[in-house]
Scaffold this active site. Structure first.
Site, PDB file in Angstrom:
ATOM      1  N   LYS A 100       0.824  -1.219   0.000  1.00 59.33           N
ATOM      2  CA  LYS A 100       0.000   0.000   0.000  1.00 59.33           C
ATOM      3  C   LYS A 100       0.860   1.273   0.000  1.00 59.33           C
ATOM      4  CE  LYS A 100      -3.582   2.133   2.903  1.00 59.33           C
ATOM      5  NZ  LYS A 100      -4.255   2.058   4.212  1.00 59.33           N
ATOM      6  N   LEU A 101       2.128   1.109   0.279  1.00 60.44           N
ATOM      7  CA  LEU A 101       3.043   2.254   0.449  1.00 60.44           C
ATOM      8  C   LEU A 101       2.529   3.204   1.523  1.00 60.44           C
ATOM      9  CD1 LEU A 101       4.214   3.020  -3.229  1.00 60.44           C
ATOM     10  CD2 LEU A 101       5.284   1.556  -1.518  1.00 60.44           C
ATOM     11  N   ILE A 141      -4.052  -4.574   1.401  1.00 51.16           N
ATOM     12  CA  ILE A 141      -4.421  -5.983   1.660  1.00 51.16           C
ATOM     13  C   ILE A 141      -5.871  -6.115   2.137  1.00 51.16           C
ATOM     14  CG2 ILE A 141      -2.111  -6.968   2.038  1.00 51.16           C
ATOM     15  CD1 ILE A 141      -2.673  -6.689   5.100  1.00 51.16           C
ATOM     16  N   LEU A 170       3.831 -10.328   4.537  1.00 55.25           N
ATOM     17  CA  LEU A 170       4.559  -9.516   5.523  1.00 55.25           C
ATOM     18  C   LEU A 170       3.876  -8.183   5.808  1.00 55.25           C
ATOM     19  CD1 LEU A 170       7.159 -10.651   3.388  1.00 55.25           C
ATOM     20  CD2 LEU A 170       8.243 -10.154   5.567  1.00 55.25           C
ATOM     21  N   THR A 203       5.477 -12.555  14.670  1.00 58.21           N
ATOM     22  CA  THR A 203       6.477 -12.019  15.597  1.00 58.21           C
ATOM     23  C   THR A 203       6.537 -12.820  16.902  1.00 58.21           C
ATOM     24  OG1 THR A 203       6.944 -10.090  16.989  1.00 58.21           O
ATOM     25  CG2 THR A 203       4.662 -10.408  16.388  1.00 58.21           C
ATOM     26  N   ASP A 204       7.681 -12.728  17.569  1.00 55.99           N
ATOM     27  CA  ASP A 204       7.799 -13.389  18.885  1.00 55.99           C
ATOM     28  C   ASP A 204       6.987 -12.658  19.953  1.00 55.99           C
ATOM     29  OD1 ASP A 204       9.381 -11.112  19.198  1.00 55.99           O
ATOM     30  OD2 ASP A 204      11.190 -12.191  19.819  1.00 55.99           O
ATOM     31  N   GLU A 205       6.538 -11.420  19.631  1.00 54.81           N
ATOM     32  CA  GLU A 205       5.817 -10.636  20.651  1.00 54.81           C
ATOM     33  C   GLU A 205       4.480 -11.262  21.028  1.00 54.81           C
ATOM     34  OE1 GLU A 205       5.790  -6.425  20.286  1.00 54.81           O
ATOM     35  OE2 GLU A 205       7.807  -6.352  19.443  1.00 54.81           O
ATOM     36  N   TYR A 255      -0.279  -3.914  19.126  1.00 53.48           N
ATOM     37  CA  TYR A 255       0.422  -4.520  17.980  1.00 53.48           C
ATOM     38  C   TYR A 255       0.464  -6.036  18.118  1.00 53.48           C
ATOM     39  CZ  TYR A 255       4.428  -6.386  15.387  1.00 53.48           C
ATOM     40  OH  TYR A 255       5.244  -7.166  14.597  1.00 53.48           O
ATOM     41  N   LYS A 313      -1.289  -9.067  15.883  1.00 50.76           N
ATOM     42  CA  LYS A 313      -0.521 -10.129  15.206  1.00 50.76           C
ATOM     43  C   LYS A 313      -0.991 -11.500  15.709  1.00 50.76           C
ATOM     44  CE  LYS A 313       2.490  -9.814  12.635  1.00 50.76           C
ATOM     45  NZ  LYS A 313       2.531  -9.698  11.148  1.00 50.76           N
ATOM     46  N   ASN A 337      18.815  -3.348  26.196  1.00 52.45           N
ATOM     47  CA  ASN A 337      18.806  -2.162  25.323  1.00 52.45           C
ATOM     48  C   ASN A 337      20.000  -1.249  25.579  1.00 52.45           C
ATOM     49  OD1 ASN A 337      16.415  -3.007  24.177  1.00 52.45           O
ATOM     50  ND2 ASN A 337      15.118  -1.657  25.407  1.00 52.45           N
TER      51      ASN A 337
HETATM   52  P1  NAD Z   1       7.555  -2.351   8.000  1.00 52.66           P
HETATM   53  O1  NAD Z   1       6.664  -1.504   8.836  1.00 52.66           O
HETATM   54  O2  NAD Z   1       8.938  -1.909   7.710  1.00 52.66           O
HETATM   55  O3  NAD Z   1       6.857  -2.614   6.576  1.00 52.66           O
HETATM   56  C1  NAD Z   1       5.501  -2.919   6.452  1.00 52.66           C
HETATM   57  C2  NAD Z   1       5.127  -2.827   4.979  1.00 52.66           C
HETATM   58  O4  NAD Z   1       3.731  -3.177   4.851  1.00 52.66           O
HETATM   59  C3  NAD Z   1       5.289  -1.419   4.384  1.00 52.66           C
HETATM   60  O5  NAD Z   1       5.895  -1.501   3.118  1.00 52.66           O
HETATM   61  C4  NAD Z   1       3.841  -0.917   4.261  1.00 52.66           C
HETATM   62  O6  NAD Z   1       3.653   0.002   3.191  1.00 52.66           O
HETATM   63  C5  NAD Z   1       3.086  -2.217   4.035  1.00 52.66           C
HETATM   64  N1  NAD Z   1       1.672  -2.121   4.439  1.00 52.66           N
HETATM   65  C6  NAD Z   1       1.200  -1.647   5.618  1.00 52.66           C
HETATM   66  N2  NAD Z   1      -0.147  -1.697   5.615  1.00 52.66           N
HETATM   67  C7  NAD Z   1      -0.513  -2.225   4.423  1.00 52.66           C
HETATM   68  C8  NAD Z   1      -1.781  -2.537   3.828  1.00 52.66           C
HETATM   69  N3  NAD Z   1      -2.929  -2.298   4.464  1.00 52.66           N
HETATM   70  N4  NAD Z   1      -1.786  -3.089   2.593  1.00 52.66           N
HETATM   71  C9  NAD Z   1      -0.620  -3.328   1.926  1.00 52.66           C
HETATM   72  N5  NAD Z   1       0.592  -3.036   2.422  1.00 52.66           N
HETATM   73  C10 NAD Z   1       0.647  -2.492   3.668  1.00 52.66           C
HETATM   74  O7  NAD Z   1       7.539  -3.787   8.683  1.00 52.66           O
HETATM   75  P2  NAD Z   1       8.715  -4.844   8.887  1.00 52.66           P
HETATM   76  O8  NAD Z   1       9.484  -4.477  10.079  1.00 52.66           O
HETATM   77  O9  NAD Z   1       9.395  -5.068   7.605  1.00 52.66           O
HETATM   78  O10 NAD Z   1       7.844  -6.132   9.259  1.00 52.66           O
HETATM   79  C11 NAD Z   1       7.326  -6.983   8.240  1.00 52.66           C
HETATM   80  C12 NAD Z   1       6.546  -8.114   8.882  1.00 52.66           C
HETATM   81  O11 NAD Z   1       7.398  -8.858   9.738  1.00 52.66           O
HETATM   82  C13 NAD Z   1       5.389  -7.638   9.758  1.00 52.66           C
HETATM   83  O12 NAD Z   1       4.323  -8.532   9.566  1.00 52.66           O
HETATM   84  C14 NAD Z   1       5.927  -7.725  11.177  1.00 52.66           C
HETATM   85  O13 NAD Z   1       4.896  -7.973  12.085  1.00 52.66           O
HETATM   86  C15 NAD Z   1       6.854  -8.913  11.047  1.00 52.66           C
HETATM   87  N6  NAD Z   1       8.012  -8.917  11.978  1.00 52.66           N
HETATM   88  C16 NAD Z   1       8.841  -7.832  12.069  1.00 52.66           C
HETATM   89  C17 NAD Z   1       9.964  -7.893  12.893  1.00 52.66           C
HETATM   90  C18 NAD Z   1      10.924  -6.732  13.023  1.00 52.66           C
HETATM   91  O14 NAD Z   1      11.844  -6.791  13.850  1.00 52.66           O
HETATM   92  N7  NAD Z   1      10.814  -5.684  12.228  1.00 52.66           N
HETATM   93  C19 NAD Z   1      10.228  -9.052  13.628  1.00 52.66           C
HETATM   94  C20 NAD Z   1       9.347 -10.144  13.516  1.00 52.66           C
HETATM   95  C21 NAD Z   1       8.251 -10.062  12.684  1.00 52.66           C
HETATM   96  O1  DAU Z   2      10.326  -8.865  18.538  1.00 52.72           O
HETATM   97  C1  DAU Z   2       9.916  -8.615  17.229  1.00 52.72           C
HETATM   98  C2  DAU Z   2       9.386  -7.199  17.124  1.00 52.72           C
HETATM   99  O2  DAU Z   2      10.513  -6.339  17.211  1.00 52.72           O
HETATM  100  C3  DAU Z   2       8.613  -6.937  15.843  1.00 52.72           C
HETATM  101  O3  DAU Z   2       7.468  -7.748  15.805  1.00 52.72           O
HETATM  102  C4  DAU Z   2       8.211  -5.464  15.734  1.00 52.72           C
HETATM  103  O4  DAU Z   2       7.586  -5.225  14.486  1.00 52.72           O
HETATM  104  C5  DAU Z   2       9.471  -4.624  15.842  1.00 52.72           C
HETATM  105  O5  DAU Z   2       9.104  -3.259  15.829  1.00 52.72           O
HETATM  106  C6  DAU Z   2      10.250  -4.959  17.116  1.00 52.72           C
HETATM  107  O6  DAU Z   2       9.520  -4.527  18.293  1.00 52.72           O
HETATM  108  P1  DAU Z   2      10.250  -3.788  19.528  1.00 52.72           P
HETATM  109  O7  DAU Z   2       9.231  -2.988  20.243  1.00 52.72           O
HETATM  110  O8  DAU Z   2      11.067  -4.739  20.310  1.00 52.72           O
HETATM  111  O9  DAU Z   2      11.290  -2.834  18.694  1.00 52.72           O
HETATM  112  P2  DAU Z   2      11.715  -1.298  18.864  1.00 52.72           P
HETATM  113  O10 DAU Z   2      12.848  -1.080  17.917  1.00 52.72           O
HETATM  114  O11 DAU Z   2      10.555  -0.379  18.807  1.00 52.72           O
HETATM  115  O12 DAU Z   2      12.267  -1.275  20.348  1.00 52.72           O
HETATM  116  C7  DAU Z   2      13.342  -2.092  20.766  1.00 52.72           C
HETATM  117  C8  DAU Z   2      13.566  -1.846  22.243  1.00 52.72           C
HETATM  118  O13 DAU Z   2      14.093  -0.515  22.413  1.00 52.72           O
HETATM  119  C9  DAU Z   2      12.300  -1.907  23.084  1.00 52.72           C
HETATM  120  O14 DAU Z   2      12.609  -2.482  24.346  1.00 52.72           O
HETATM  121  C10 DAU Z   2      11.907  -0.446  23.257  1.00 52.72           C
HETATM  122  C11 DAU Z   2      13.238   0.285  23.250  1.00 52.72           C
HETATM  123  N1  DAU Z   2      13.207   1.660  22.676  1.00 52.72           N
HETATM  124  C12 DAU Z   2      12.683   1.826  21.442  1.00 52.72           C
HETATM  125  C13 DAU Z   2      12.625   3.081  20.869  1.00 52.72           C
HETATM  126  C14 DAU Z   2      12.001   3.277  19.506  1.00 52.72           C
HETATM  127  C15 DAU Z   2      13.760   2.724  23.381  1.00 52.72           C
HETATM  128  O15 DAU Z   2      14.279   2.557  24.500  1.00 52.72           O
HETATM  129  N2  DAU Z   2      13.696   3.967  22.818  1.00 52.72           N
HETATM  130  C16 DAU Z   2      13.139   4.202  21.593  1.00 52.72           C
HETATM  131  O16 DAU Z   2      13.101   5.374  21.146  1.00 52.72           O
END
Ligand code: NAD
Ligand code: DAU
Length: 377
Positions: free
Chosen positions: A35-36, A61, A82, A134-136, A183, A187, A282
């Site tokens: 969707k960007l 989606i 994703l 996600t593990d969350e 969140y 998920k 952290n």
């Molecule tokens: P991100 O936020 O970087 O990217 C999400 C993408 O989805 C973007 O390109 C956005 O435009 C697109 N999107 C959002 N809503 C949409 C919609 N309604 N229709 C179509 N496209 C849409 O996310 P990410 O960090 O790359 O995570 C990708 C997947 O992996 C997610 O499902 C997330 O829950 C999962 N995940 C992420 C992490 C992490 O550490 N980032 C860890 C475990 C699992």
């Molecule tokens: O565990 C997988 C998840 O990891 C994914 O499912 C999520 O999409 C991804 O965003 C990530 O979640 P977290 O909440 O763990 O990630 P975040 O980078 O937001 O934060 C990492 C840790 O750092 C968390 O304990 C919160 C802390 N934090 C985060 C930010 C943005 C700070 O202390 N300061 C900050 O400004």
């Protein structure tokens, strides 16, 4: 020949998965459906956008008709899903958007895939719906390690027995769901829908739950890229609470490799945990990032430590996540390829060498986001 829709392919992890599949499988057609939103960025895919086996479609989606049309037009036999709203802090401010995209969007995709695949003579034969989670969803673990030692635990996959020995002190595939943030609740709900489509309709699904990813192209709202950018500009580094929360970090290309292995060889209806065997508090990871940025920018190593600013904690902040991914290692032979020191060095270097990418993202609306999230915290 396979025709695969990858949703969220313009995001952080999705762009690495799209790149891997487009380059590794020239005989597949890869349809990137995104969707960007603020998090989607086609600049993440500049290097592959003209490849013959790649198509980009801007779509939501939640848009059933467009997805059905795409499935028919391209005779889609695989979906790697994703697309999601992915930032915990945003979910605390606006849970509805998370329910819409993560729950209703996943359900819409499932229903479209079901309708299309059931209309074919071969039905679900040779089809796969792969949901990235996600593990969350598992909730939070205790901070104290079972043997009393403190993180960082930078064990490698080859010492997976260490993790196994501690069993329930890590997230296993059998750990009960216990999400805390909007969140993770969204998920978890989407994971349940995916499994329900297998149990009810026989859809060949697969679910993986991964730990925190880091690496190039991550939107600078997440800890590591946000802090790299702030250190670069000598802006305060907002550490939530005491900085004692623990996350298990995995280099994003290793996640993409796991997705490749599981998409092709994973068992239908099964779940695999994916993690880095790499737990850090952290505050410790922040210190590593500060030292690395300082060194690579030619500053005195550690001179930016005084940017660390402790701020009000995240509401419902999960204390510790730690994945046991030994099932994936045992059954499909995947393990993380990069040690954390190498991964973080590569990551910081990438952001510093791609400052234009960061600058484009952190202008305009980003500043409004930053103020709304951090002002007065
Ligand atoms: P991100 O936020 O970087 O990217 C999400 C993408 O989805 C973007 O390109 C956005 O435009 C697109 N999107 C959002 N809503 C949409 C919609 N309604 N229709 C179509 N496209 C849409 O996310 P990410 O960090 O790359 O995570 C990708 C997947 O992996 C997610 O499902 C997330 O829950 C999962 N995940 C992420 C992490 C992490 O550490 N980032 C860890 C475990 C699992
Ligand atoms: O565990 C997988 C998840 O990891 C994914 O499912 C999520 O999409 C991804 O965003 C990530 O979640 P977290 O909440 O763990 O990630 P975040 O980078 O937001 O934060 C990492 C840790 O750092 C968390 O304990 C919160 C802390 N934090 C985060 C930010 C943005 C700070 O202390 N300061 C900050 O400004």
């Amino acid at each position: 020949m396979k025709n695969i829709i990858i949703t969220g392919g313009a995001g952080f992890i999705g762009s690495h998965v799209v790149r891997l599949f487009v380059n590794k499988y020239p005989e597949y057609n890869i349809i990137n459906l995104d969707k960007l939103t603020y998090a989607g960025n086609l600049a993440n895919l500049k290097d592959i956008e003209t490849k013959a086996n790649y198509i980009f479609v801007k779509a939501d989606i939640c848009d059933y008709d467009t997805i059905m049309e795409l499935m028919k037009k391209h005779n889609v036999d695989g979906i790697i899903h994703l697309a999601a709203e992915s930032h915990v802090d945003r979910s605390i401010k606006d849970p509805f958007t998370f329910a819409r995209t993560n729950v209703m969007g996943t359900l819409t995709l499932l229903q479209a895939a079901k309708t299309y695949w059931e209309s074919l003579p071969e039905k679900y034969d040779g089809k796969r719906f792969y949901h990235i989670s996600t593990d969350e969803v598992y909730g939070a673990l205790e901070l104290t390690h079972p043997d009393g030692i403190e993180p960082p635990f930078t064990t490698t996959a080859s010492s997976a027995e260490h993790h196994l020995a501690y069993g329930e002190k890590f997230f296993l595939e059998t750990t009960k769901y216990n999400p805390h943030s909007p969140y993770s609740a969204s998920k978890a709900s989407s994971d349940h829908f995916v499994r329900a489509f297998h149990d009810t309709y026989g859809m060949p699904v697969i679910v993986t739950n991964c730990s925190n990813n880091y690496g190039p192209y991550q939107f600078p709202e997440k800890l590591i890229p946000l802090f790299i950018n702030n250190i670069r500009h000598r802006k305060p580094l907002p550490v939530y609470g005491k900085g004692e929360n623990v996350r298990d970090w995995l280099y994003v290309e290793d996640h993409a490799r796991a997705i490749d292995v599981i998409f092709h060889n994973g068992k239908t209806a099964d779940t695999y945990n994916i993690g880095g065997f790499n737990e850090w508090k952290n505050i410790d990871i922040i210190k590593v990032v500060i030292n690395t940025v300082d060194r690579l920018l030619g500053r005195k190593e550690g001179e930016d430590m005084d940017l660390i600013t402790y701020v009000t904690d995240r509401a419902g902040h999960d204390l510790r996540y730690a994945i046991d991914s030994s099932k994936l290692q045992r059954e499909l032979g995947w393990e993380p390829s990069l040690q954390f020191e190498e991964g973080i060095e590569k990551t910081v270097k990438w952001y510093l060498e791609n400052q234009e990418w960061l600058d484009n993202i952190t202008s305009g609306d980003y500043e409004k986001y930053y103020d709304s999230m951090y002002k007065g915290r």
